[in-house]
Design a protein around this motif. Structure first.
Motif, PDB file in Angstrom:
ATOM      1  N   UNK A 143     -43.714  35.821  85.028  1.00  0.00           N
ATOM      2  CA  UNK A 143     -43.664  34.378  85.551  1.00  0.00           C
ATOM      3  C   UNK A 143     -44.040  34.258  86.836  1.00  0.00           C
ATOM      4  N   UNK A 144     -43.671  35.105  87.726  1.00  0.00           N
ATOM      5  CA  UNK A 144     -43.947  34.961  89.459  1.00  0.00           C
ATOM      6  C   UNK A 144     -45.470  35.197  89.477  1.00  0.00           C
ATOM      7  N   UNK A 145     -46.058  36.037  88.679  1.00  0.00           N
ATOM      8  CA  UNK A 145     -47.534  36.386  88.800  1.00  0.00           C
ATOM      9  C   UNK A 145     -48.269  35.214  88.515  1.00  0.00           C
ATOM     10  N   UNK A 146     -47.864  34.608  87.439  1.00  0.00           N
ATOM     11  CA  UNK A 146     -48.565  33.264  86.882  1.00  0.00           C
ATOM     12  C   UNK A 146     -48.371  32.304  87.873  1.00  0.00           C
ATOM     13  N   UNK A 147     -47.205  32.024  88.428  1.00  0.00           N
ATOM     14  CA  UNK A 147     -46.900  31.050  89.334  1.00  0.00           C
ATOM     15  C   UNK A 147     -47.825  31.259  90.689  1.00  0.00           C
ATOM     16  N   UNK A 148     -47.950  32.551  91.048  1.00  0.00           N
ATOM     17  CA  UNK A 148     -48.849  32.572  92.162  1.00  0.00           C
ATOM     18  C   UNK A 148     -50.471  32.586  91.994  1.00  0.00           C
ATOM     19  N   UNK A 149     -50.808  33.010  90.793  1.00  0.00           N
ATOM     20  CA  UNK A 149     -52.106  32.608  90.241  1.00  0.00           C
ATOM     21  C   UNK A 149     -52.293  31.179  90.296  1.00  0.00           C
ATOM     22  N   UNK A 150     -51.509  30.288  89.703  1.00  0.00           N
ATOM     23  CA  UNK A 150     -51.611  28.743  89.732  1.00  0.00           C
ATOM     24  C   UNK A 150     -51.592  28.305  91.086  1.00  0.00           C
ATOM     25  N   UNK A 151     -50.920  28.842  91.917  1.00  0.00           N
ATOM     26  CA  UNK A 151     -50.926  28.250  93.331  1.00  0.00           C
ATOM     27  C   UNK A 151     -52.277  28.632  94.218  1.00  0.00           C
ATOM     28  N   UNK A 152     -52.572  29.788  93.906  1.00  0.00           N
ATOM     29  CA  UNK A 152     -53.866  30.060  94.820  1.00  0.00           C
ATOM     30  C   UNK A 152     -55.122  29.296  94.252  1.00  0.00           C
ATOM     31  N   UNK A 153     -54.914  29.411  92.949  1.00  0.00           N
ATOM     32  CA  UNK A 153     -56.095  28.336  92.022  1.00  0.00           C
ATOM     33  C   UNK A 153     -55.977  26.909  92.745  1.00  0.00           C
ATOM     34  N   UNK A 154     -54.836  26.423  92.845  1.00  0.00           N
ATOM     35  CA  UNK A 154     -54.640  25.054  93.428  1.00  0.00           C
ATOM     36  C   UNK A 154     -55.238  24.892  94.955  1.00  0.00           C
ATOM     37  N   UNK A 155     -54.959  26.129  95.656  1.00  0.00           N
ATOM     38  CA  UNK A 155     -55.289  25.868  97.276  1.00  0.00           C
ATOM     39  C   UNK A 155     -56.823  26.084  97.247  1.00  0.00           C
TER      40      UNK A 155
ATOM     41  N   UNK B  16     -58.386  27.209 102.726  1.00  0.00           N
ATOM     42  CA  UNK B  16     -59.050  28.682 102.631  1.00  0.00           C
ATOM     43  C   UNK B  16     -58.361  29.686 103.217  1.00  0.00           C
ATOM     44  N   UNK B  17     -57.725  29.567 104.230  1.00  0.00           N
ATOM     45  CA  UNK B  17     -56.857  30.451 104.784  1.00  0.00           C
ATOM     46  C   UNK B  17     -55.672  30.932 103.974  1.00  0.00           C
ATOM     47  N   UNK B  18     -55.041  29.728 103.189  1.00  0.00           N
ATOM     48  CA  UNK B  18     -54.160  29.922 102.465  1.00  0.00           C
ATOM     49  C   UNK B  18     -54.540  30.624 101.190  1.00  0.00           C
ATOM     50  N   UNK B  19     -55.790  30.374 100.703  1.00  0.00           N
ATOM     51  CA  UNK B  19     -56.210  30.966  99.533  1.00  0.00           C
ATOM     52  C   UNK B  19     -56.435  32.649  99.920  1.00  0.00           C
ATOM     53  N   UNK B  20     -57.129  32.838 100.838  1.00  0.00           N
ATOM     54  CA  UNK B  20     -57.444  34.121 101.346  1.00  0.00           C
ATOM     55  C   UNK B  20     -56.187  34.983 101.604  1.00  0.00           C
ATOM     56  N   UNK B  21     -55.459  34.439 102.395  1.00  0.00           N
ATOM     57  CA  UNK B  21     -54.103  35.118 102.775  1.00  0.00           C
ATOM     58  C   UNK B  21     -53.264  35.230 101.641  1.00  0.00           C
ATOM     59  N   UNK B  22     -53.202  34.338 100.785  1.00  0.00           N
ATOM     60  CA  UNK B  22     -52.382  34.487  99.479  1.00  0.00           C
ATOM     61  C   UNK B  22     -52.832  35.531  98.418  1.00  0.00           C
ATOM     62  N   UNK B  23     -54.284  35.628  98.259  1.00  0.00           N
ATOM     63  CA  UNK B  23     -54.859  36.858  97.670  1.00  0.00           C
ATOM     64  C   UNK B  23     -54.532  37.918  98.158  1.00  0.00           C
ATOM     65  N   UNK B  24     -54.620  38.216  99.566  1.00  0.00           N
ATOM     66  CA  UNK B  24     -54.196  39.300  99.905  1.00  0.00           C
ATOM     67  C   UNK B  24     -52.711  39.794  99.683  1.00  0.00           C
ATOM     68  N   UNK B  25     -51.861  38.858  99.763  1.00  0.00           N
ATOM     69  CA  UNK B  25     -50.660  39.176  99.920  1.00  0.00           C
ATOM     70  C   UNK B  25     -49.706  39.215  98.208  1.00  0.00           C
ATOM     71  N   UNK B  26     -50.352  38.189  97.325  1.00  0.00           N
ATOM     72  CA  UNK B  26     -49.831  38.399  96.052  1.00  0.00           C
ATOM     73  C   UNK B  26     -50.693  39.341  95.239  1.00  0.00           C
ATOM     74  N   UNK B  27     -52.005  39.491  95.501  1.00  0.00           N
ATOM     75  CA  UNK B  27     -52.686  40.397  94.566  1.00  0.00           C
ATOM     76  C   UNK B  27     -53.401  41.310  95.315  1.00  0.00           C
ATOM     77  N   UNK B  28     -52.816  42.275  96.025  1.00  0.00           N
ATOM     78  CA  UNK B  28     -53.542  43.267  97.024  1.00  0.00           C
ATOM     79  C   UNK B  28     -54.600  44.175  96.389  1.00  0.00           C
TER      80      UNK B  28
END
Length: 339
Positions: free
Chosen positions: A6-18, A63-75
């Motif tokens: 659930x948390x992985x999907x939530x992060x994927x949706x959040x990054x997609x939104x960003x 853009x910063x949120x998307x790039x930073x979130x990718x690094x943090x949630x899906x290293x």
């Protein structure tokens, strides 16, 4: 396991939104730079730039949120994707920097030649940034060679006919969004001219959407089966239908209807559907054909810690962004400013 999924999907949706918010907000912003060469008068260019002056600088937040979130949630996905697209990523960042500097310095340029130079930098930065983003998208969609947990391809694997087609499609789409934005914000002769340009970029955008869609289907083996498997077909089947309906509505709003806001709003809807189609094409992979979201995800505790901060900060970012656009929501008068 259910908790982490659930948390992985939530992060994927959040990054997609960003990423989507960045694309639509910075898209029309970059589109203005793409349209710049078609307007030679200083007064027209000043007016075009003033239409985004109050809001352009905040768009890169996403853009910063998307790039930073990718690094943090899906290293793992970050570690594979970045080496695969280093050249276009570097080109995009340098173009955005050059464009931002040109945006500020052109107002302070003392001579005519200096102002022209900064205008050229603004144009080049906008075009290169848009083209680079499309090429990155194409490189991602066509597939990235992975061995173990690392990128196994070459330095130039990102440069293919497909990635170039994607780059040109994004340039056309951003130009279209920029023209629709200016049509909404300006008045008089310049509004008439940008409306005519919106028609041309609209046609180019539709051609780009069809070309990228067909090429993606040819490149990704098994994509047709994924789109038409039951019951997912109930959702995927709606995408081309809604795209066609929005395209017809856009044609009417640009060629017959005189409402100024409608082309821009329909343009956002068109981009949203394209984004949804791309998401359905790669789901549930972080790297197409190679790495799933769950394989690339950070540990559940790390995701939870970061997600708490994200759900606090994202509404704040949305609030101040919406407020800025609300304050400067009217038409732009060359003499009086916004009204």
């Amino acid at each position: 396991m259910f908790y982490s999924i659930d948390l992985t999907v939530a992060w994927a949706l959040l990054l997609a939104f960003a990423v989507f918010v960045y694309v639509v907000l910075d898209g029309f912003d970059l589109g203005i730079g793409i349209l710049y060469p078609f307007f030679r008068k200083k007064e027209d260019r000043d007016l075009m730039m003033n239409s985004v002056a109050p809001v352009w600088d905040g768009n890169e937040t996403w853009l910063v949120l998307g790039g930073g979130g990718l690094f943090a949630a899906f290293p793992m996905a970050y570690a594979i994707l970045m080496p695969a697209v280093y050249p276009p990523i570097i080109a995009m960042l340098l173009a955005l920097i050059f464009r931002g500097v040109a945006f500020e310095y052109r107002w302070r340029a003392g001579s005519w030649l200096s102002k022209k130079s900064w205008d050229a930098a603004f144009i080049a930065g906008s075009v290169v940034a848009a083209l680079s983003q499309g090429i990155i998208l194409g490189a991602f969609l066509q597939g990235i060679e992975v061995e173990g947990r690392a990128y196994a391809g070459g330095w130039w694997d990102w440069l293919t006919p497909f990635s170039v087609i994607c780059g040109l499609a994004v340039v056309a789409g951003y130009g279209f969004l920029g023209a629709c934005w200016l049509n909404m914000k300006l008045e008089g002769d310049i509004q008439h001219r940008v409306r005519l340009m919106a028609r041309g970029f609209f046609v180019a955008t539709l051609v780009g959407i069809v070309a990228v869609s067909v090429a993606t289907w040819l490149l990704q083996v098994g994509l047709a089966a994924r789109w038409f498997v039951w019951p997912l077909v109930l959702l995927t089947g709606l995408v081309p239908v809604l795209l066609a309906l929005i395209a017809l509505a856009l044609s009417r709003s640009l060629f017959a209807d005189g409402r100024d806001r409608m082309p821009f709003l329909l343009g956002l809807a068109l981009f949203a559907l394209c984004f949804l189609g791309l998401g359905l094409s790669v789901w549930p992979n972080a790297i197409p054909h190679e790495v799933t979201l769950w394989e690339a995800a950070a540990p559940a505790k790390s995701q939870l810690f970061m997600f708490v901060g994200a759900i606090v900060l994202v509404p704040i970012i949305l609030a101040y962004t919406a407020y800025a656009y609300w304050v400067f929501r009217g038409k732009l008068d060359p003499n009086k400013g916004y009204h």
